[in-house]
Motif scaffolding. Structure first.
Motif, PDB file in Angstrom:
ATOM      1  N   LEU A   1      43.767  34.565  50.565  1.00 28.24           N
ATOM      2  CA  LEU A   1      44.533  35.607  49.550  1.00 28.24           C
ATOM      3  C   LEU A   1      43.826  36.474  49.042  1.00 28.24           C
ATOM      4  CD1 LEU A   1      47.073  36.197  48.376  1.00 28.24           C
ATOM      5  CD2 LEU A   1      46.774  34.652  46.212  1.00 28.24           C
ATOM      6  N   LEU A   2      43.668  37.511  49.369  1.00 26.35           N
ATOM      7  CA  LEU A   2      42.489  38.712  49.091  1.00 26.35           C
ATOM      8  C   LEU A   2      42.990  39.425  47.643  1.00 26.35           C
ATOM      9  CD1 LEU A   2      41.683  40.223  52.466  1.00 26.35           C
ATOM     10  CD2 LEU A   2      40.461  38.373  51.145  1.00 26.35           C
ATOM     11  N   ASN A   3      44.369  39.573  47.433  1.00 22.46           N
ATOM     12  CA  ASN A   3      44.632  40.199  46.398  1.00 22.46           C
ATOM     13  C   ASN A   3      45.839  39.266  45.620  1.00 22.46           C
ATOM     14  OD1 ASN A   3      43.163  42.556  46.587  1.00 22.46           O
ATOM     15  ND2 ASN A   3      44.464  43.310  48.106  1.00 22.46           N
ATOM     16  N   GLY A   4      46.020  39.481  44.441  1.00 20.44           N
ATOM     17  CA  GLY A   4      47.022  39.075  43.703  1.00 20.44           C
ATOM     18  C   GLY A   4      46.639  37.525  42.763  1.00 20.44           C
ATOM     19  N   GLU A   5      47.565  37.135  42.310  1.00 25.19           N
ATOM     20  CA  GLU A   5      47.315  35.851  41.326  1.00 25.19           C
ATOM     21  C   GLU A   5      47.762  34.668  42.236  1.00 25.19           C
ATOM     22  OE1 GLU A   5      49.391  36.681  37.704  1.00 25.19           O
ATOM     23  OE2 GLU A   5      47.926  38.428  37.274  1.00 25.19           O
ATOM     24  N   GLU A   6      47.271  33.566  41.640  1.00 29.88           N
ATOM     25  CA  GLU A   6      47.624  32.215  42.284  1.00 29.88           C
ATOM     26  C   GLU A   6      47.810  31.112  40.952  1.00 29.88           C
ATOM     27  OE1 GLU A   6      48.928  29.691  45.078  1.00 29.88           O
ATOM     28  OE2 GLU A   6      48.456  31.599  45.411  1.00 29.88           O
ATOM     29  N   THR A   7      48.790  30.495  40.966  1.00 35.08           N
ATOM     30  CA  THR A   7      48.741  29.366  40.095  1.00 35.08           C
ATOM     31  C   THR A   7      48.144  28.160  40.577  1.00 35.08           C
ATOM     32  OG1 THR A   7      50.699  30.507  39.040  1.00 35.08           O
ATOM     33  CG2 THR A   7      50.387  28.076  38.469  1.00 35.08           C
ATOM     34  N   ILE A   8      47.232  27.367  39.901  1.00 37.91           N
ATOM     35  CA  ILE A   8      46.499  26.071  40.503  1.00 37.91           C
ATOM     36  C   ILE A   8      46.884  24.883  39.290  1.00 37.91           C
ATOM     37  CG2 ILE A   8      44.607  25.208  41.302  1.00 37.91           C
ATOM     38  CD1 ILE A   8      43.728  27.587  42.123  1.00 37.91           C
ATOM     39  N   LEU A   9      47.540  23.838  40.226  1.00 37.02           N
ATOM     40  CA  LEU A   9      47.858  22.765  38.986  1.00 37.02           C
ATOM     41  C   LEU A   9      46.561  22.038  38.461  1.00 37.02           C
ATOM     42  CD1 LEU A   9      50.049  20.911  38.240  1.00 37.02           C
ATOM     43  CD2 LEU A   9      49.567  19.490  40.062  1.00 37.02           C
ATOM     44  N   GLY A  10      46.231  22.200  37.462  1.00 45.89           N
ATOM     45  CA  GLY A  10      45.119  21.429  36.686  1.00 45.89           C
ATOM     46  C   GLY A  10      44.202  22.302  36.206  1.00 45.89           C
ATOM     47  N   LEU A  11      44.262  23.468  36.297  1.00 45.12           N
ATOM     48  CA  LEU A  11      43.238  24.565  36.012  1.00 45.12           C
ATOM     49  C   LEU A  11      43.736  24.999  34.551  1.00 45.12           C
ATOM     50  CD1 LEU A  11      41.026  26.409  36.882  1.00 45.12           C
ATOM     51  CD2 LEU A  11      42.597  28.052  37.521  1.00 45.12           C
ATOM     52  N   GLN A  12      42.773  24.722  33.540  1.00 42.43           N
ATOM     53  CA  GLN A  12      43.001  24.889  32.103  1.00 42.43           C
ATOM     54  C   GLN A  12      43.072  26.338  31.610  1.00 42.43           C
ATOM     55  OE1 GLN A  12      44.269  22.171  30.438  1.00 42.43           O
ATOM     56  NE2 GLN A  12      44.110  21.061  32.300  1.00 42.43           N
ATOM     57  N   SER A  13      42.097  26.945  32.106  1.00 40.09           N
ATOM     58  CA  SER A  13      42.082  28.447  31.491  1.00 40.09           C
ATOM     59  C   SER A  13      41.946  29.589  32.882  1.00 40.09           C
ATOM     60  CB  SER A  13      40.935  28.471  30.769  1.00 40.09           C
ATOM     61  OG  SER A  13      39.795  28.227  31.467  1.00 40.09           O
ATOM     62  N   THR A  14      42.090  30.697  32.483  1.00 38.27           N
ATOM     63  CA  THR A  14      41.838  31.829  33.456  1.00 38.27           C
ATOM     64  C   THR A  14      40.683  31.741  33.997  1.00 38.27           C
ATOM     65  OG1 THR A  14      43.332  33.126  32.203  1.00 38.27           O
ATOM     66  CG2 THR A  14      42.081  34.119  33.872  1.00 38.27           C
ATOM     67  N   ALA A  15      40.660  32.058  35.584  1.00 40.03           N
ATOM     68  CA  ALA A  15      39.390  31.985  36.266  1.00 40.03           C
ATOM     69  C   ALA A  15      39.521  33.356  37.145  1.00 40.03           C
ATOM     70  CB  ALA A  15      39.199  30.787  37.299  1.00 40.03           C
ATOM     71  N   VAL A  16      38.413  33.913  37.238  1.00 35.77           N
ATOM     72  CA  VAL A  16      38.375  35.196  38.019  1.00 35.77           C
ATOM     73  C   VAL A  16      37.397  35.066  39.384  1.00 35.77           C
ATOM     74  CG1 VAL A  16      37.740  37.813  38.280  1.00 35.77           C
ATOM     75  CG2 VAL A  16      38.824  36.656  36.021  1.00 35.77           C
ATOM     76  N   ILE A  17      38.170  35.321  40.303  1.00 37.18           N
ATOM     77  CA  ILE A  17      37.326  35.161  41.773  1.00 37.18           C
ATOM     78  C   ILE A  17      36.901  36.563  42.383  1.00 37.18           C
ATOM     79  CG2 ILE A  17      37.135  34.264  44.167  1.00 37.18           C
ATOM     80  CD1 ILE A  17      38.912  32.011  43.176  1.00 37.18           C
ATOM     81  N   ASP A  18      35.765  36.880  42.314  1.00 36.79           N
ATOM     82  CA  ASP A  18      35.140  38.274  42.838  1.00 36.79           C
ATOM     83  C   ASP A  18      34.705  37.894  44.273  1.00 36.79           C
ATOM     84  OD1 ASP A  18      35.814  39.821  40.884  1.00 36.79           O
ATOM     85  OD2 ASP A  18      34.020  39.209  39.688  1.00 36.79           O
ATOM     86  N   ARG A  19      34.967  38.786  45.202  1.00 37.60           N
ATOM     87  CA  ARG A  19      34.694  38.791  46.674  1.00 37.60           C
ATOM     88  C   ARG A  19      33.597  39.769  46.919  1.00 37.60           C
ATOM     89  NH1 ARG A  19      37.281  35.823  50.526  1.00 37.60           N
ATOM     90  NH2 ARG A  19      38.963  34.606  49.773  1.00 37.60           N
ATOM     91  N   ASP A  20      32.627  39.628  47.743  1.00 39.62           N
ATOM     92  CA  ASP A  20      31.904  40.663  48.484  1.00 39.62           C
ATOM     93  C   ASP A  20      32.862  41.817  49.404  1.00 39.62           C
ATOM     94  OD1 ASP A  20      29.627  39.530  46.973  1.00 39.62           O
ATOM     95  OD2 ASP A  20      28.734  38.570  48.929  1.00 39.62           O
ATOM     96  N   SER A  21      32.163  43.017  49.339  1.00 40.00           N
ATOM     97  CA  SER A  21      32.857  43.707  50.270  1.00 40.00           C
ATOM     98  C   SER A  21      32.804  43.689  51.602  1.00 40.00           C
ATOM     99  CB  SER A  21      32.738  45.275  49.856  1.00 40.00           C
ATOM    100  OG  SER A  21      31.266  45.460  49.907  1.00 40.00           O
TER     101      SER A  21
END
Length: 54
Positions: A34-54
């Motif tokens: 998944l390159l764009n958008g949001e994903e809900t992950i069971l057990g994750l307590q707070s917001t996480a941001v994932i950045d990718r190299d170009s």
């Protein structure tokens, strides 16, 4: 009689091929990351941001 059997077999074959192609496409599409958008992950307590190299 024979014509009806042949038409039935062709219809069943078409449905099987269409179902197989749809299943294969869904497997390939789900394997891609998944390159764009949001994903809900069971057990994750707070917001996480994932950045990718170009």
């Amino acid at each position: 009689m024979i014509k009806r059997i042949i038409i039935s077999l062709l219809l069943i074959s078409f449905l099987l091929i269409a179902s197989s192609i749809t299943w294969l496409y869904s497997k390939v599409d789900n394997a891609l990351p998944l390159l764009n958008g949001e994903e809900t992950i069971l057990g994750l307590q707070s917001t996480a941001v994932i950045d990718r190299d170009s």
